[in-house]
Design a protein around this motif. Structure first.
Motif, PDB file in Angstrom:
ATOM      1  N   LEU A 141     100.261  -0.763  49.972  1.00 14.82           N
ATOM      2  CA  LEU A 141      98.799  -0.842  49.961  1.00 14.82           C
ATOM      3  C   LEU A 141      98.210   0.154  50.965  1.00 14.82           C
ATOM      4  O   LEU A 141      98.776   0.366  52.044  1.00 14.82           O
ATOM      5  N   VAL A 142      97.062   0.761  50.610  1.00 13.59           N
ATOM      6  CA  VAL A 142      96.311   1.620  51.536  1.00 13.59           C
ATOM      7  C   VAL A 142      94.847   1.193  51.492  1.00 13.59           C
ATOM      8  O   VAL A 142      94.284   1.006  50.403  1.00 13.59           O
ATOM      9  N   TYR A 143      94.234   1.047  52.681  1.00 11.44           N
ATOM     10  CA  TYR A 143      92.808   0.708  52.748  1.00 11.44           C
ATOM     11  C   TYR A 143      91.988   1.997  52.709  1.00 11.44           C
ATOM     12  O   TYR A 143      92.211   2.898  53.525  1.00 11.44           O
ATOM     13  N   ALA A 165     100.570   4.630  45.685  1.00 10.64           N
ATOM     14  CA  ALA A 165     100.158   3.393  46.366  1.00 10.64           C
ATOM     15  C   ALA A 165      99.075   2.667  45.560  1.00 10.64           C
ATOM     16  O   ALA A 165      98.536   3.192  44.581  1.00 10.64           O
ATOM     17  N   ILE A 166      98.793   1.436  45.981  1.00  5.10           N
ATOM     18  CA  ILE A 166      97.634   0.715  45.470  1.00  5.10           C
ATOM     19  C   ILE A 166      96.523   0.861  46.507  1.00  5.10           C
ATOM     20  O   ILE A 166      96.724   0.566  47.686  1.00  5.10           O
ATOM     21  N   ALA A 274      95.351  -7.948  56.318  1.00  8.24           N
ATOM     22  CA  ALA A 274      95.961  -8.322  57.602  1.00  8.24           C
ATOM     23  C   ALA A 274      97.416  -7.870  57.664  1.00  8.24           C
ATOM     24  O   ALA A 274      97.972  -7.696  58.753  1.00  8.24           O
ATOM     25  N   ALA A 275      98.050  -7.673  56.509  1.00  2.00           N
ATOM     26  CA  ALA A 275      99.463  -7.262  56.479  1.00  2.00           C
ATOM     27  C   ALA A 275      99.629  -5.746  56.538  1.00  2.00           C
ATOM     28  O   ALA A 275     100.747  -5.245  56.485  1.00  2.00           O
ATOM     29  N   LEU A 276      98.533  -5.007  56.618  1.00  2.00           N
ATOM     30  CA  LEU A 276      98.631  -3.547  56.750  1.00  2.00           C
ATOM     31  C   LEU A 276      98.953  -3.170  58.193  1.00  2.00           C
ATOM     32  O   LEU A 276      98.480  -3.818  59.134  1.00  2.00           O
ATOM     33  N   ALA A 277      99.735  -2.106  58.355  1.00  2.00           N
ATOM     34  CA  ALA A 277      99.921  -1.495  59.676  1.00  2.00           C
ATOM     35  C   ALA A 277      99.401  -0.056  59.578  1.00  2.00           C
ATOM     36  O   ALA A 277      98.539   0.228  58.754  1.00  2.00           O
ATOM     37  N   GLY A 278      99.977   0.841  60.380  1.00  2.00           N
ATOM     38  CA  GLY A 278      99.487   2.220  60.356  1.00  2.00           C
ATOM     39  C   GLY A 278      98.260   2.361  61.237  1.00  2.00           C
ATOM     40  O   GLY A 278      97.913   1.431  61.982  1.00  2.00           O
ATOM     41  N   TYR A 293      91.368  -3.980  61.335  1.00  2.00           N
ATOM     42  CA  TYR A 293      91.485  -3.215  60.087  1.00  2.00           C
ATOM     43  C   TYR A 293      92.409  -2.016  60.300  1.00  2.00           C
ATOM     44  O   TYR A 293      92.093  -1.101  61.060  1.00  2.00           O
ATOM     45  N   HIS A 294      93.570  -2.042  59.614  1.00  2.00           N
ATOM     46  CA  HIS A 294      94.496  -0.899  59.613  1.00  2.00           C
ATOM     47  C   HIS A 294      94.397  -0.177  58.272  1.00  2.00           C
ATOM     48  O   HIS A 294      93.924  -0.734  57.286  1.00  2.00           O
ATOM     49  N   LEU A 295      94.900   1.046  58.237  1.00  2.00           N
ATOM     50  CA  LEU A 295      94.813   1.842  57.017  1.00  2.00           C
ATOM     51  C   LEU A 295      96.050   1.749  56.128  1.00  2.00           C
ATOM     52  O   LEU A 295      95.977   1.989  54.924  1.00  2.00           O
TER      53      LEU A 295
END
Ligand SMILES: [Zn+2]
Length: 739
Positions: A141-143, A165-166, A274-278, A293-295
């Motif tokens: 996933l990418v925000y 990615a999604i 919440a499960a994103l890092a980066g 908020y991570h990307l």
């Protein structure tokens, strides 16, 4: 003493009014306004929003038949015009986090016990984005914030790609169909769109049912097709989707998305985000959830599956007529859509119910002896929500007749409380200002016009304030897209107005099951007083347009506005050149390397070619010509004015020209890469969708770096303005014959 003077003055005024009244025809528009009723509007809303009524639903058809019966009862000739359109509905929807933890999204809006229609689960469409393709993907996933091109530039500087990615984007800032379009262009394999609580949830007010805003499970449904390419049935571009029409195969429809898309609530989005890092998201990207908020990309991996029933469904437009007594082949057309995503009390019924009230009272005026000179056509469109289907197919079906006969199209799409919002064709600017002066604001005890002006003065910049105080007319907005005016204005070139009240309420029920009668009567225009104000405004406009001897088009406002557009365009080129030059210099000077933060690495941008100079001279000359032509028409009209009544043949000739005036600014070739949009003055932006681009051919050539197209587009717009000027001069010439 004071009081006595007032009484005397009033008596004198009343006497002179009586004298005038003996000569003047009865003021039908004043009678119209006094006969409109808020409670009738409430009753219509209760009926139309009682059950879900999307395209192809039982209650959608029932509503169309009920409205047709009402029109008939009120003395209108009425028909239901049916088209058959591609309308996918969900067969399977899955969104789940598969790593680093597991979580399955609910994808469902629960019943709220105080809200009596929220439990109609059997008839509610599940939350989905219409015209997403089928797909089954599992990917990191990418925000991407709002998912606009500018957001991807930010990601790129941080070394983040959505390739494979999604993308998860938040709703807002663009037409929702732009988000999967841009994500796919950048290589994403899927797209999720969620409602962030900062944008329409608890960040603004209490959530439903305590307050009006979106609760944690509320989902915004909506179409994601590529509206900037063309609206209407995806399988029959340019032609009506009548039974038996030739259709593209679904796989060849140009407006469907390229990747699967689903909308989710913030309750469902929070565990994924919440499960994103980066890297940490830039400050402006952070929403209202209680998380950092991570990307990304990842480690969150998401499984997204969407499969649809690709059905052809019938849609039902209601089209009602009062035939004109003097000019039956000149039509004043009015519309609002009647289909909703679910119950749709706000969208669309808060606009549809006032339109029905207009129709009721217009019928009553006919009963009392009124004979409109022009034909009045009242429409209730089906299939607006999936993509302006009903209006577009109808316009494509009746295009030749509409090109000859449609004088003005007046649209609304829902209604709120507060100030009048008006957009449309600038030759109608003076006219709609006049209407607004004669309608009373239901709360402020002043005219709708005074409230409109005061809102601009209270919120505008110094320049805007000055203009609102000194210019004779308040400016109306240029129209982009997102409602049924688009086929009339941008495909046919019919002079158009889009009207509605708003500005006071925030709500978070857009396209959810909670947009219903309970919510509307608890939080929005609860006693329908602004619904009545909308009916009074539009009805007044319709009556005046139907009965005017000479059509009330004023081209000085058009000329003035085109000058503003032209200045903006020149400014856009200069700003773009300056910005690129400055950035190139910073790159060359090593600025990006010198301010590096090794803990948050950012790539230097790539140098770019500075946009070339553009020869605007043809446009400059055309704008000058338009200013002169408009001035000449105004002068000719002023001097002919008192003698016009004695020359009905001249009035007819001038009207015949005026009806064709908006059309002069279209070009049958359409815009580059999207020929359905033929208006050269305004179009929805290719990467914004709802919002307007003025002089779009040149503006988007600059913004999208198609620099080689800019000068030929300048010439095309100049030619369109020259055609308009020639028509205006011919009309002035007709008037000048009156001596
Ligand atoms: Zn709507």
């Amino acid at each position: 003493m004071k009081r006595a003077v007032t009484v005397l003055l009033f008596a004198a005024a009343a006497a002179s009014m009586q004298l005038e009244a003996q000569n003047a025809p009865p003021a039908w528009d004043a009678t119209f306004r006094s006969l409109t009723s808020a409670s009738e509007i409430g009753a219509s809303m209760r009926r139309l929003s009682a059950r879900p009524h999307h395209v192809g639903s039982a209650y959608g058809r029932d509503n169309a038949e009920w409205m047709a019966a009402r029109f008939k009862e009120w003395g209108w000739d009425v028909a239901i015009e049916r088209y058959e359109v591609l309308f996918p509905t969900p067969r399977e929807r899955v969104v789940e986090l598969v790593a680093p933890a597991s979580f399955k999204a609910l994808l469902r809006e629960p019943t709220v016990s105080v809200d009596p229609t929220s439990g109609q689960a059997d008839e509610q469409l599940p939350a989905y984005n219409a015209y997403s393709i089928d797909g089954d993907v599992t990917a990191p996933l990418v925000y991407v914030n709002y998912g606009r091109p500018v957001d991807y530039e930010e990601l790129e500087r941080r070394g983040i790609s959505v390739k494979g990615a999604i993308a998860i984007a938040r709703y807002g800032a663009s037409w929702r169909g732009i988000k999967p379009k841009v994500a796919a262009e950048h290589g994403a394999v899927g797209c999720l769109i969620y409602s962030d609580p900062a944008d329409d949830g608890y960040g603004l007010d209490d959530v439903f049912p305590q307050g009006p805003m979106r609760n944690r499970d509320g989902v915004q449904r909506g179409s994601v097709f590529d509206m900037p390419t063309h609206p209407g049935d995806p399988l029959t571009p340019f032609t009506p989707s009548l039974p038996g029409a030739k259709r593209l195969p679904v796989s060849a429809a140009p407006t469907l998305t390229k990747i699967p898309v689903l909308p989710i609530s913030y309750g469902d989005a929070q565990p994924l985000l919440a499960a994103l890092a980066g890297p940490i998201a830039p400050a402006a990207w952070r929403g209202g959830l209680p998380i950092t908020y991570h990307l990304g990309p990842g480690p969150a991996r998401v499984h997204l599956k969407a499969a649809f029933n690709w059905d052809i469904k019938p849609l039902y437009n209601v089209v009602a007529r009062l035939t004109g007594s003097a000019f039956p082949d000149e039509w004043i057309v009015r519309g609002n859509h009647h289909d909703a995503w679910v119950n749709g009390a706000q969208d669309p019924v808060s606009g549809m119910a006032p339109e029905l009230e207009e129709a009721r009272v217009l019928g009553e005026l006919v009963r009392r002896g009124w004979r409109p000179k022009r034909t009045i056509v009242y429409t209730a469109w089906d299939g607006e929500e999936p993509g302006l289907l009903g209006s577009t197919e109808w316009v494509e079906d009746h295009a030749d007749e509409l090109r000859r006969k449609a004088v003005v199209y007046i649209n609304s799409d829902g209604n709120g409380r507060g100030s009048l919002g008006a957009g449309g064709s600038h030759p109608l600017e003076g006219f709609i200002n006049g209407v607004a002066r004669d309608v009373e604001d239901p709360d402020a005890g002043v005219s709708v016009w005074k409230r409109w002006q005061s809102t601009i003065v209270a919120t505008g910049t110094a320049e805007v304030r000055n203009e609102a105080r000194s210019r004779s007319d308040l400016r109306i907005a240029a129209l982009g897209s997102g409602s049924d005016y688009s086929p009339f204005l941008q495909h046919l070139g019919t002079a158009t107005l889009n009207l509605g009240f708003g500005g006071l309420d925030e709500d978070g029920i857009y396209h959810s099951i909670y947009d219903d009668f309970y919510h509307f009567t608890k939080f929005l225009d609860t006693d329908f007083r602004y619904g009545r104000a909308l009916a009074q405004t539009v009805g007044t406009a319709v009556i005046r347009l139907a009965d005017a001897d000479l059509l009330p088009f004023d081209f000085t406002n058009l000329a003035d506005t085109v000058q503003v557009y032209f200045k903006d365009l020149q400014q856009l080129l200069k700003t773009t050149q300056d910005n690129i030059r400055e950035r190139n210099r910073q790159i060359e000077d090593g600025v990006f390397g010198a301010i590096v933060d090794p803990r948050r690495p950012m790539r230097a941008p790539q140098p770019e070619a500075v946009p070339p100079a553009i020869n605007f001279a043809p446009l400059e000359n055309a704008v000058d010509g338009l200013v002169r032509a408009a001035g000449r028409y105004k002068k000719a009209l002023a001097s002919a004015g008192p003698r016009l009544a004695a020359h009905p043949e001249v009035v007819r000739a001038v009207n015949a020209r005026l009806i064709q005036s908006e059309r002069q600014m279209t070009d049958p070739g359409g815009l580059p890469r999207r020929p359905w949009y033929t208006h050269l003055l305004y179009a929805p932006g290719y990467y914004t969708g709802y919002s307007v681009k003025t002089l779009p051919g040149v503006r988007e050539a600059i913004e999208q770096k198609h620099y080689d197209e800019a000068e030929s587009e300048v010439v095309r717009i100049a030619r369109a303005l020259d055609r308009e000027s020639a028509l205006i001069i011919a009309a002035a010439g007709d008037l000048e014959k009156i001596r």
